[in-house]
Design a protein around this motif. Structure first.
Motif, mmCIF file in Angstrom:
data_model
loop_
_atom_site.group_PDB
_atom_site.id
_atom_site.type_symbol
_atom_site.label_atom_id
_atom_site.label_comp_id
_atom_site.label_asym_id
_atom_site.label_seq_id
_atom_site.Cartn_x
_atom_site.Cartn_y
_atom_site.Cartn_z
ATOM 1 N N GLU A 1 0.835 -1.195 0.000
ATOM 2 C CA GLU A 1 0.000 0.000 0.000
ATOM 3 C C GLU A 1 0.870 1.244 0.000
ATOM 4 N N ILE A 2 0.559 2.201 -0.844
ATOM 5 C CA ILE A 2 1.295 3.464 -0.871
ATOM 6 C C ILE A 2 0.800 4.323 0.282
ATOM 7 N N CYS B 1 8.743 7.554 -2.040
ATOM 8 C CA CYS B 1 7.488 7.230 -1.360
ATOM 9 C C CYS B 1 7.733 6.225 -0.255
ATOM 10 N N GLU B 2 6.748 6.111 0.617
ATOM 11 C CA GLU B 2 6.748 5.092 1.668
ATOM 12 C C GLU B 2 5.596 4.143 1.397
ATOM 13 N N VAL B 3 5.874 2.847 1.463
ATOM 14 C CA VAL B 3 4.834 1.851 1.223
ATOM 15 C C VAL B 3 4.768 0.904 2.415
ATOM 16 N N GLU B 4 3.606 0.319 2.605
ATOM 17 C CA GLU B 4 3.429 -0.668 3.670
ATOM 18 C C GLU B 4 3.155 -2.016 3.045
ATOM 19 N N GLY C 1 -2.790 5.605 -0.248
ATOM 20 C CA GLY C 1 -3.851 4.736 0.253
ATOM 21 C C GLY C 1 -4.230 3.621 -0.692
ATOM 22 N N THR C 2 -3.602 3.584 -1.884
ATOM 23 C CA THR C 2 -3.912 2.548 -2.863
ATOM 24 C C THR C 2 -3.012 1.335 -2.660
ATOM 25 N N THR C 3 -3.583 0.141 -2.724
ATOM 26 C CA THR C 3 -2.804 -1.094 -2.672
ATOM 27 C C THR C 3 -2.432 -1.494 -4.088
ATOM 28 N N VAL C 4 -1.142 -1.666 -4.323
ATOM 29 C CA VAL C 4 -0.610 -1.882 -5.676
ATOM 30 C C VAL C 4 0.092 -3.236 -5.737
ATOM 31 N N VAL D 1 3.629 -0.295 -12.469
ATOM 32 C CA VAL D 1 4.320 0.993 -12.512
ATOM 33 C C VAL D 1 3.634 1.951 -11.543
ATOM 34 N N ILE D 2 4.430 2.616 -10.692
ATOM 35 C CA ILE D 2 3.847 3.547 -9.729
ATOM 36 C C ILE D 2 4.230 4.995 -10.016
#
Length: 475
Positions: A27-28, A46-49, A73-76, A81-82
């Protein structure tokens, strides 16, 4: 055809990497850059979880941010590609075919440098296909490039210089990503929080103080002063006034832990045994070690002695340190101990472990425990720190709880629960006296550990805590 080639050469796209061990999505949590910002090779964007931890992602090339493909807040999925970056200075003729960005962007702040040709070093990096199609995304309001630079410094990475014409809004709150995530979970506007950290940085305690007029919820429920130290305290989502219920999305670490616990509970046959023990001498040893010059600079608490006692018990009963290989129908004996410490955090339960804990001296073990606690509280525990555990300690005593039946961390053979240490009437040398007493609970995988072996391990831990001189005689 020529235009597509030029566009492909001009734009490079950064894919969501697999930052853990075979993870499939992330998740971003936070973008540190916006379209128009200049980025450099190695800059965190960016930070992702993931299902294991929050991780900051560096970009592997220079250029100007052209497009953010997904909002916060989007789960990728891994491999998608982000972010797209314009790596050609000035855009060249390729600018004749503009590509509409998915997120509204300000005018570019600076001309990018020429690409260095550095090869990707993380799984998931790579040049994108030459297609110029873009799917429409929800717009986000871009922060100033200067604010992104300041936020980058807070996280220990270097960002590009802020143009002289850029003005940083004084109202821009300064806070590290874990603190921003906490504020988001609690519904707190950081602009309304009074900072107490160095340099005007908002701390976790500041957010808690703003959440309610009562003391910060990071403090554990009242527990005896002698209870072992907690690693962290879970934070509940702030209720909406007047609402009858609150729904919390289960994702990231919390989702992974839920799935893992269900899998562990219904895959490994659990057995739990209990013992109540007089730890008065251990508490005296803790007090003495706090004054010992050889332990200066490290934190000494009951959890340290309990961890050392478990390591000695494993050395005396090495068969308990094993794993079950379902595919090959084998028991895998481990000749090393990666000691896990269960930690409750705002993102859910995590179990980082101390690598090769069996080889560490008492001061080294104390230092490792201190570092583990600090990292977990800051939300910076890496996936690598949670991988490869063999046995775990979970401390329920800090909440004033006497004992419990802990569920095994997946892939491990045993977990020791430590209850609250309390003054209780105890028969000592033929007389009833007030003594420091606690209850230990050991859960183990009955496929690997039978009742006799589990009992020996638990009895050894109890014996050491009752007579801590056995740390020397048994080691």
């Amino acid at each position: 055809m020529t235009t597509m080639t030029e566009t492909s050469a001009r734009f490079r796209e950064f894919k969501m990497p697999d930052v853990g061990e075979g993870l499939t999505e992330a998740e971003i949590l936070k973008w540190y850059v916006q379209p128009g910002d200049t980025v450099t090779d190695g800059q965190v964007v960016c930070e992702v979880e993931t299902a294991k931890a929050a991780v900051e992602l560096p970009i592997p090339f220079d250029g100007v941010v052209h497009e953010l493909r997904f909002p916060e807040g989007t789960t990728v999925d891994v491999g998608q590609v982000i972010i797209a970056v314009d790596v050609v200075p000035g855009g060249g003729e390729a600018a004749a075919e503009p590509v509409a960005p998915a997120v509204a962007a300000p005018e570019p702040a600076a001309e990018p440098e020429a690409p260095k040709g550095r090869q990707p070093v993380l799984v998931g990096y790579g040049v994108a296909e030459s297609s110029t199609k873009r799917r429409a995304r929800k717009g986000t309001e871009p922060p100033a490039a200067a604010a992104a630079a300041i936020q980058g410094e807070l996280n220990g990475h270097t960002t590009t210089a802020v143009p002289a014409a850029t003005v940083v809004p004084e109202s821009r709150p300064l806070a590290k990503p874990p603190v921003r995530k906490l504020a988001k979970d609690l519904g707190i506007d950081l602009a309304t929080v009074t900072p107490t950290g160095p340099g005007g940085i908002i701390t976790r305690e500041d957010v808690h103080a703003a959440a309610a007029p009562v003391p910060a919820p990071a403090a554990a429920p009242a527990a005896p002063a002698v209870a072992p130290e907690a690693v962290a305290v879970p934070v509940a989502a702030a209720p909406v006034p007047g609402a009858r219920e609150t729904r919390i999305p289960v994702k990231g670490v919390r989702k992974a832990i839920a799935q893992a616990m269900v899998g562990s509970a219904f895959t490994a046959p659990h057995v739990t045994e209990f013992v109540t023990v007089d730890v008065t001498r251990t508490m005296k040893l803790v007090a003495e070690l706090k004054e010992d010059k050889d332990m200066a600079g490290v934190r000494v608490n009951p959890l340290l002695i309990i961890a050392k006692a478990l390591l000695v018990a494993i050395k005396r009963n090495p068969e308990v340190n094993a794993a079950w290989d379902e595919a090959n129908q084998e028991i895998v004996q481990k000749h090393y101990v990666n000691l896990g410490i269960a930690a409750a955090t705002p993102r859910g339960l995590i179990v980082p472990n101390i690598k090769d804990a069996h080889d560490k001296t008492l001061p080294q073990l104390a230092a490792a425990l201190g570092e583990l606690v600090t990292t977990a509280r800051e939300g910076k525990t890496s996936p690598a720190a949670m991988a490869g555990g063999t046995v775990t300690i979970t401390n329920v005593g800090v909440f004033g709880v006497d004992t419990g039946t802990p569920i095994l961390n997946p892939g491990e053979s045993a977990i020791l629960a430590v209850g609250a240490i309390k003054l209780q009437p105890w028969v000592h040398k033929g007389k009833v006296k007030p003594r420091q007493v606690t209850t230990l609970a050991l859960s183990f995988d009955h496929r690997l550990v039978d009742g006799e072996l589990g009992s020996r391990v638990l009895a050894d831990v109890a014996a050491i805590l009752e007579q801590p001189k056995r740390l020397i005689t048994w080691a």
